[in-house]
Design a protein around this motif. Structure first.
Motif, PDB file in Angstrom:
ATOM      1  N   GLU A 136      73.731  51.853 -37.993  1.00 13.93           N
ATOM      2  CA  GLU A 136      74.021  53.285 -37.943  1.00 13.93           C
ATOM      3  C   GLU A 136      75.299  53.575 -37.168  1.00 13.93           C
ATOM      4  OE1 GLU A 136      71.082  56.877 -37.509  1.00 13.93           O
ATOM      5  OE2 GLU A 136      71.593  56.188 -35.484  1.00 13.93           O
ATOM      6  N   TRP A 137      75.583  52.787 -36.144  1.00 13.00           N
ATOM      7  CA  TRP A 137      76.737  53.052 -35.284  1.00 13.00           C
ATOM      8  C   TRP A 137      78.071  52.845 -35.998  1.00 13.00           C
ATOM      9  CZ3 TRP A 137      76.035  51.330 -29.491  1.00 13.00           C
ATOM     10  CH2 TRP A 137      75.018  52.107 -28.930  1.00 13.00           C
ATOM     11  N   ARG A 138      78.095  52.032 -37.019  1.00 11.38           N
ATOM     12  CA  ARG A 138      79.375  51.821 -37.705  1.00 11.38           C
ATOM     13  C   ARG A 138      79.651  52.886 -38.768  1.00 11.38           C
ATOM     14  NH1 ARG A 138      79.044  49.481 -42.696  1.00 11.38           N
ATOM     15  NH2 ARG A 138      77.160  48.317 -43.271  1.00 11.38           N
ATOM     16  N   GLN A 139      78.740  53.846 -38.899  1.00 13.16           N
ATOM     17  CA  GLN A 139      78.962  54.949 -39.833  1.00 13.16           C
ATOM     18  C   GLN A 139      79.506  56.160 -39.084  1.00 13.16           C
ATOM     19  OE1 GLN A 139      78.604  54.261 -43.003  1.00 13.16           O
ATOM     20  NE2 GLN A 139      77.810  52.247 -42.422  1.00 13.16           N
ATOM     21  N   GLN A 140      80.358  56.886 -39.738  1.00 10.70           N
ATOM     22  CA  GLN A 140      80.932  58.094 -39.158  1.00 10.70           C
ATOM     23  C   GLN A 140      80.301  59.304 -39.837  1.00 10.70           C
ATOM     24  OE1 GLN A 140      83.002  58.090 -36.551  1.00 10.70           O
ATOM     25  NE2 GLN A 140      83.023  55.835 -36.546  1.00 10.70           N
ATOM     26  N   GLU A 143      76.936  65.081 -39.117  1.00  7.27           N
ATOM     27  CA  GLU A 143      75.666  65.775 -39.338  1.00  7.27           C
ATOM     28  C   GLU A 143      74.804  65.704 -38.083  1.00  7.27           C
ATOM     29  OE1 GLU A 143      71.857  65.649 -42.414  1.00  7.27           O
ATOM     30  OE2 GLU A 143      73.654  64.456 -42.803  1.00  7.27           O
ATOM     31  N   LYS A 144      74.276  66.833 -37.668  1.00  4.21           N
ATOM     32  CA  LYS A 144      73.467  66.901 -36.458  1.00  4.21           C
ATOM     33  C   LYS A 144      72.076  66.314 -36.697  1.00  4.21           C
ATOM     34  CE  LYS A 144      76.682  69.010 -34.132  1.00  4.21           C
ATOM     35  NZ  LYS A 144      77.404  68.317 -33.036  1.00  4.21           N
ATOM     36  N   VAL A 145      71.524  65.757 -35.637  1.00  2.00           N
ATOM     37  CA  VAL A 145      70.183  65.183 -35.711  1.00  2.00           C
ATOM     38  C   VAL A 145      69.165  66.289 -35.948  1.00  2.00           C
ATOM     39  CG1 VAL A 145      68.360  64.040 -34.365  1.00  2.00           C
ATOM     40  CG2 VAL A 145      70.713  63.190 -34.284  1.00  2.00           C
ATOM     41  N   SER A 146      68.253  66.050 -36.885  1.00  5.58           N
ATOM     42  CA  SER A 146      67.183  67.005 -37.197  1.00  5.58           C
ATOM     43  C   SER A 146      66.008  66.739 -36.254  1.00  5.58           C
ATOM     44  CB  SER A 146      66.749  66.866 -38.657  1.00  5.58           C
ATOM     45  OG  SER A 146      67.831  67.082 -39.541  1.00  5.58           O
ATOM     46  N   LYS A 194      73.533  62.764 -30.785  1.00  3.53           N
ATOM     47  CA  LYS A 194      73.713  64.056 -31.448  1.00  3.53           C
ATOM     48  C   LYS A 194      73.780  63.916 -32.964  1.00  3.53           C
ATOM     49  CE  LYS A 194      76.403  65.815 -27.525  1.00  3.53           C
ATOM     50  NZ  LYS A 194      77.733  66.344 -27.095  1.00  3.53           N
ATOM     51  N   THR A 195      74.260  62.760 -33.435  1.00  2.00           N
ATOM     52  CA  THR A 195      74.490  62.612 -34.879  1.00  2.00           C
ATOM     53  C   THR A 195      73.767  61.423 -35.503  1.00  2.00           C
ATOM     54  OG1 THR A 195      76.494  61.284 -34.476  1.00  2.00           O
ATOM     55  CG2 THR A 195      76.768  63.677 -34.684  1.00  2.00           C
ATOM     56  N   GLY A 196      73.144  60.584 -34.706  1.00  5.96           N
ATOM     57  CA  GLY A 196      72.481  59.384 -35.230  1.00  5.96           C
ATOM     58  C   GLY A 196      70.971  59.516 -35.183  1.00  5.96           C
ATOM     59  N   PRO A 197      70.313  59.767 -36.302  1.00 11.08           N
ATOM     60  CA  PRO A 197      68.854  59.933 -36.283  1.00 11.08           C
ATOM     61  C   PRO A 197      68.099  58.689 -35.824  1.00 11.08           C
ATOM     62  CG  PRO A 197      69.706  59.863 -38.539  1.00 11.08           C
ATOM     63  CD  PRO A 197      70.878  59.986 -37.639  1.00 11.08           C
ATOM     64  N   LEU A 198      68.545  57.511 -36.240  1.00 10.09           N
ATOM     65  CA  LEU A 198      67.863  56.285 -35.807  1.00 10.09           C
ATOM     66  C   LEU A 198      68.097  56.007 -34.326  1.00 10.09           C
ATOM     67  CD1 LEU A 198      68.439  53.991 -38.900  1.00 10.09           C
ATOM     68  CD2 LEU A 198      66.214  54.591 -37.923  1.00 10.09           C
ATOM     69  N   THR A 199      69.308  56.271 -33.872  1.00  8.71           N
ATOM     70  CA  THR A 199      69.605  56.104 -32.448  1.00  8.71           C
ATOM     71  C   THR A 199      68.726  57.020 -31.614  1.00  8.71           C
ATOM     72  OG1 THR A 199      71.905  55.542 -32.955  1.00  8.71           O
ATOM     73  CG2 THR A 199      71.408  56.193 -30.696  1.00  8.71           C
ATOM     74  N   SER A 200      68.625  58.279 -32.015  1.00  6.43           N
ATOM     75  CA  SER A 200      67.790  59.243 -31.295  1.00  6.43           C
ATOM     76  C   SER A 200      66.318  58.856 -31.364  1.00  6.43           C
ATOM     77  CB  SER A 200      67.995  60.639 -31.882  1.00  6.43           C
ATOM     78  OG  SER A 200      69.350  61.027 -31.820  1.00  6.43           O
ATOM     79  N   PHE A 201      65.906  58.416 -32.540  1.00  8.19           N
ATOM     80  CA  PHE A 201      64.512  58.006 -32.752  1.00  8.19           C
ATOM     81  C   PHE A 201      64.138  56.854 -31.819  1.00  8.19           C
ATOM     82  CE2 PHE A 201      61.942  54.849 -35.249  1.00  8.19           C
ATOM     83  CZ  PHE A 201      60.714  55.483 -35.127  1.00  8.19           C
ATOM     84  N   TYR A 202      64.952  55.828 -31.770  1.00 10.10           N
ATOM     85  CA  TYR A 202      64.620  54.676 -30.938  1.00 10.10           C
ATOM     86  C   TYR A 202      64.833  54.966 -29.452  1.00 10.10           C
ATOM     87  CZ  TYR A 202      63.524  51.470 -34.705  1.00 10.10           C
ATOM     88  OH  TYR A 202      62.913  50.842 -35.769  1.00 10.10           O
TER      89      TYR A 202
END
Length: 232
Positions: A136-140, A143-146, A194-202
């Protein structure tokens, strides 16, 4: 990417169901009196969860999967499936040996059931988590995290991680993993919250799991399994 938050919530719920529910389904199956309903359900565990892991991997990479990352995924998925399958069979056989507490067969079954399988399985779980965050981190994306999807998913998964680490006896693996994930995100990936759903999830999952594990170990003056203190 808008499918990812909903997929994460689905994953967290099914992860909880397939890793926790089999332990409470003790009745025997009609097709085989030696197979419990929990064992029968557990046969489906990798067939349901590993495809979900792949979908998380696919969407986290924005459908641009690299060969090296795919190879790492296959390796970790194989480790995950090996540990899960080993635990399923050894645990099922172990229930037939409840009245036998000696002999080579007993001690070998305990080793596969309580030690090797748990560490292989959980290493696969933690490794796939790290891989998903990395991809996920290598993607730009802007979009805000839901949070309506991610917050409950993170709470459910954090609770599940706490349960499997304590009952699985893998605290020496679980605590360092959670600490490393939290530190890496806080130091290098704070913006991704703020923008990474998997990062926020984990991040939520690891934080909750770490707090629950710490509270459990402090309360008991150690890290006993739930079965050791008579809870299950």
């Amino acid at each position: 990417m808008n499918k990812l938050p909903r997929l994460i919530l689905l994953f967290s719920n099914l992860f909880l169901i397939f890793l926790i529910l089999p332990a409470f389904l003790w009745n025997n199956c009609a097709f085989n009196p030696f197979v419990s309903q929990g064992d029968a359900l557990d046969i489906l565990t990798p067939l349901v969860l590993l495809p979900l892991y792949w979908l998380l991997f696919w969407y986290a990479s924005d459908k641009r999967v690299r060969l090296t990352e795919s190879l790492v995924f296959v390796l970790l998925a194989g480790l995950w499936a090996e540990g899960q399958g080993m635990h399923l069979s050894a645990n099922s056989i172990g229930h037939m040996l409840d009245e036998i507490t000696h002999g080579d067969a007993y001690f070998l079954t305990v080793f596969y059931d309580e030690k090797l399988s748990h560490y292989l399985w959980h290493l696969g779980i933690f490794g796939l988590a790290a891989l998903l965050i990395f991809v996920e981190w290598r993607q730009q994306t802007e979009e805000k995290v839901s949070w309506g999807w991610i917050l409950p998913a993170g709470i459910i998964h954090g609770l599940t991680l706490f349960l499997i680490v304590i009952e699985g006896g893998t605290v020496p693996l679980g605590i360092p993993f959670a600490v490393i994930i939290l530190l890496v995100i806080l130091v290098w990936g704070r913006d991704k919250l703020k923008t990474g759903p998997l990062t926020s999830f984990y991040f939520i999952s690891c934080l909750l799991a770490l707090l629950l594990i710490a509270g459990w170990c402090i309360y008991w003056g150690g890290c006993p399994e739930f079965s050791d203190v008579g809870i299950i």
